[in-house]
Design an enzyme around this catalytic site. Sequence first.
Site, PDB file in Angstrom:
ATOM      1  N   GLU A 150     -85.410 -50.130 -75.141  1.00 44.34           N
ATOM      2  CA  GLU A 150     -86.066 -49.514 -76.291  1.00 44.34           C
ATOM      3  C   GLU A 150     -85.784 -48.016 -76.261  1.00 44.34           C
ATOM      4  O   GLU A 150     -85.696 -47.392 -75.225  1.00 44.34           O
ATOM      5  CB  GLU A 150     -87.564 -49.826 -76.276  1.00 44.34           C
ATOM      6  CG  GLU A 150     -87.804 -51.282 -76.606  1.00 44.34           C
ATOM      7  CD  GLU A 150     -89.269 -51.669 -76.734  1.00 44.34           C
ATOM      8  OE1 GLU A 150     -90.121 -50.782 -76.921  1.00 44.34           O
ATOM      9  OE2 GLU A 150     -89.548 -52.880 -76.612  1.00 44.34           O
ATOM     10  N   CYS A 267     -91.784 -55.629 -71.152  1.00 43.84           N
ATOM     11  CA  CYS A 267     -90.848 -56.491 -70.432  1.00 43.84           C
ATOM     12  C   CYS A 267     -90.910 -56.407 -68.917  1.00 43.84           C
ATOM     13  O   CYS A 267     -91.222 -57.395 -68.261  1.00 43.84           O
ATOM     14  CB  CYS A 267     -89.444 -56.239 -70.941  1.00 43.84           C
ATOM     15  SG  CYS A 267     -89.313 -56.771 -72.662  1.00 43.84           S
ATOM     16  N   LYS A 270     -94.072 -57.920 -67.213  1.00 46.03           N
ATOM     17  CA  LYS A 270     -94.266 -59.369 -67.411  1.00 46.03           C
ATOM     18  C   LYS A 270     -93.133 -60.164 -66.774  1.00 46.03           C
ATOM     19  O   LYS A 270     -93.328 -61.268 -66.265  1.00 46.03           O
ATOM     20  CB  LYS A 270     -94.362 -59.715 -68.883  1.00 46.03           C
ATOM     21  CG  LYS A 270     -93.028 -59.672 -69.657  1.00 46.03           C
ATOM     22  CD  LYS A 270     -93.156 -60.293 -71.018  1.00 46.03           C
ATOM     23  CE  LYS A 270     -91.878 -60.126 -71.836  1.00 46.03           C
ATOM     24  NZ  LYS A 270     -90.776 -61.042 -71.443  1.00 46.03           N
ATOM     25  N   ARG A 337     -97.160 -51.334 -75.344  1.00 44.57           N
ATOM     26  CA  ARG A 337     -97.444 -52.502 -74.524  1.00 44.57           C
ATOM     27  C   ARG A 337     -97.440 -52.137 -73.030  1.00 44.57           C
ATOM     28  O   ARG A 337     -96.474 -51.561 -72.546  1.00 44.57           O
ATOM     29  CB  ARG A 337     -96.440 -53.631 -74.820  1.00 44.57           C
ATOM     30  CG  ARG A 337     -96.582 -54.221 -76.216  1.00 44.57           C
ATOM     31  CD  ARG A 337     -95.528 -55.285 -76.515  1.00 44.57           C
ATOM     32  NE  ARG A 337     -94.186 -54.710 -76.549  1.00 44.57           N
ATOM     33  CZ  ARG A 337     -93.109 -55.437 -76.846  1.00 44.57           C
ATOM     34  NH1 ARG A 337     -93.205 -56.737 -77.114  1.00 44.57           N
ATOM     35  NH2 ARG A 337     -91.906 -54.860 -76.891  1.00 44.57           N
TER      36      ARG A 337
END
Length: 441
Positions: A150, A267, A270, A337
Site C-alpha cells: 500500500e 496483512c 493477520k 487496519r
Amino acid sequence: MRMSVIGCGYLGAVHAAAMASIGHDVVGIDVDATKIASLSVGDAPFFEPGLQEILTEGIRSGRLRFTTDMAAAHGAAVHFIGVGTPQLKGGDAADLTYVDAAVAALLPHLSPGDLVAGKSTVPVGTATRLAPSVAERGATLVWNPEFLREGWAVQDTIDPDRLVAGVPSADGEPTEEGARAAAILREVYHTAVAKDTPFLVTDYATAELVKVAANAFLATKISFINAMAEIAEVTGADVTQLADAIGHDARIGRRFLGAGIGFGGGCLPKDIRAFSARAEELGRGESVGFLREVDAINLRRRSRAVELVVDALGGTVHGKKITVLGASFKPHSDDIRDSPALDVAVRLHGLGGDVVVTDPAALANARRAHPQLTYVDERDEALGDADAVIVVTEWDQWRRELDPAHAATLVRGRVVIDGRNCLDAAAWRAAGWQYFGMGRP
Ligand SMILES: NC(=O)C1=CN([C@@H]2O[C@H](COP(=O)(O)OP(=O)(O)OC[C@H]3O[C@@H](n4cnc5c(N)ncnc54)[C@H](O)[C@@H]3O)[C@@H](O)[C@H]2O)C=CC1
Ligand SMILES: O=C(O)[C@H]1O[C@H](OP(=O)(O)OP(=O)(O)OC[C@H]2O[C@@H](n3ccc(=O)[nH]c3=O)[C@H](O)[C@@H]2O)[C@H](O)[C@@H](O)[C@@H]1O
C-alpha cells in the site's frame, strides 16, 4: 482481454484499474454498493497515490467499469478473486468465508476455458480445495498471489518484482491445462512479461506458500530489528546505526530494518497468525513457532512507546495534552487496519491523556473507528499547547517538513517521542527538545 475482478478493496480496485491501464477490458465487482458507486464515477474510495488517475482514465476510455452484479463477470476470460481474508474473530486462522462466497457466486457465470485467478492471501491448501468446483464448469483455477505494498500499489501492480502462477501440476510439472493457464496469465501481464519480469510457474501449494512466506519473512525482519532495539535500549546503543551497519551486508540489506512501534496494516499481522494456525493444523506448528515471537516482539513495541510518553511526562499522562502525529499504519495510505499509530493513541487516551491526532489522509477513517479521540486536520494546530508529541507514522509532513525550532514555538512542553526513529535527534535537541527515540540514545 476481458476480465473481472471480484472484490474491489485496497487490492482489487488497484488491480482492476491497473489492468485497464495496460489495455484490458475490466469489470470490477464487489458486494459493497457504496464502494462500487464511488468507483463507478471515478472516485477512489481510499487514498492510494496514482489510483485516481488510472481509475479516471479507465472509466473515460470505457475499458473499466464497476458493478455489484456478479452476472457481469460472464464473458470474461479471466476472473480475479481479490476478496478479504481477515483474521477469524477469536482465533488466528484466516476467515475464508468471503473467498468461498465469491467463488460460489462466480461459478454460474463461468464458461468453459475461463481462468479463475485467486489473488487473496490464503492458507496453503485452499486452491486445491476450490479447484474441483471451478473445473466442473470447464474452467481452470490458478493461484496468482499479489505482492503490492500500500502506498506503492499502482506501480507494484504494473511493474512487479516478480509474478507467480500456481497452476494445475503433476509431479512438480504443469499439466497441459496448467501450461495453458500460465500462457493466459503471461498475456494478462504482457507489459511486465515484455520487461522480462521473473515469471514463476509452479504448483498451487508453492504459490500459496510463496505469499505467506514473503510476508512472514518481512515481519520477521522488522521484529528482528525491534528485538535489537530492545537490547539497544539497555546498552545505550543506537539501533538505527546498527541497522545501517548490518544493512551494508548485501545478504542482509538495509530495507525493512526500520525499528520503531512496529508493523500493522491489514496483512502482516493477520498473515503471520494465519500461517502459524495453518502450520499447527498441518502438525508443523513448531516449524514456524518463531512467528509467535515475531508477533510478541511487535506488540511489545506499542506498549514501549506508551511507556516512553508516560515516563517523559513524569509518570502520568492524566490531563496532559499529547499530540499524536499519524493515524495510518504507514505513510502514503489512509488504511488504519491494525494501525500501531492508533493503537498507541487509544492507549494514551485510556490512561487519561488529552490525545489529539493528526494525519494527512487517515483522519476520516480514524474518526469513524475511534470517535473518542480528538482529531485536527492541520498539523500546527494539532501541535498547539502540547505537553508531549509522539511521531507514530512517518509522513513527510513532520519527518521532513517540521522544523523543530518552529514546532517549539507551538507546544507547551518540548518533549518528543519518535516512534518511527525518523527524526534528526541532534536537530531536535539543538532546538531545545527532550528527544526520545526507540532504541536510540
Ligand atoms: N491490501 C493489500 O495491500 C494487499 C492485500 N492482499 C490480500 O488481498 C485480499 C484483499 O485484501 P484488501 O483488498 O486489503 O481487502 P479489502 O477488505 O480492502 O477488500 C476486500 C473487498 O472484497 C469485497 N468482498 C467481500 N466478499 C465479496 C464477495 N462475495 N463478492 C465480491 N466482493 C466481495 C469487500 O466488500 C471488500 O471491498 C486479502 O487476502 C489480502 O491479504 C495481498 C496483497 C496486498
Ligand atoms: O500482503 C500484503 O498486503 C502486503 O503486505 C506488506 O505491504 P503493506 O502491509 O502494504 O506495508 P509495508 O510497507 O510492508 O509495511 C507494513 C508495516 O510494517 C511497518 N514497517 C515497515 C518497514 C520497516 O522497516 N519497519 C516497519 O515497522 C510499516 O510501518 C507498516 O506498519 C508487504 O510489504 C507487501 O509485499 C504485501 O503484498
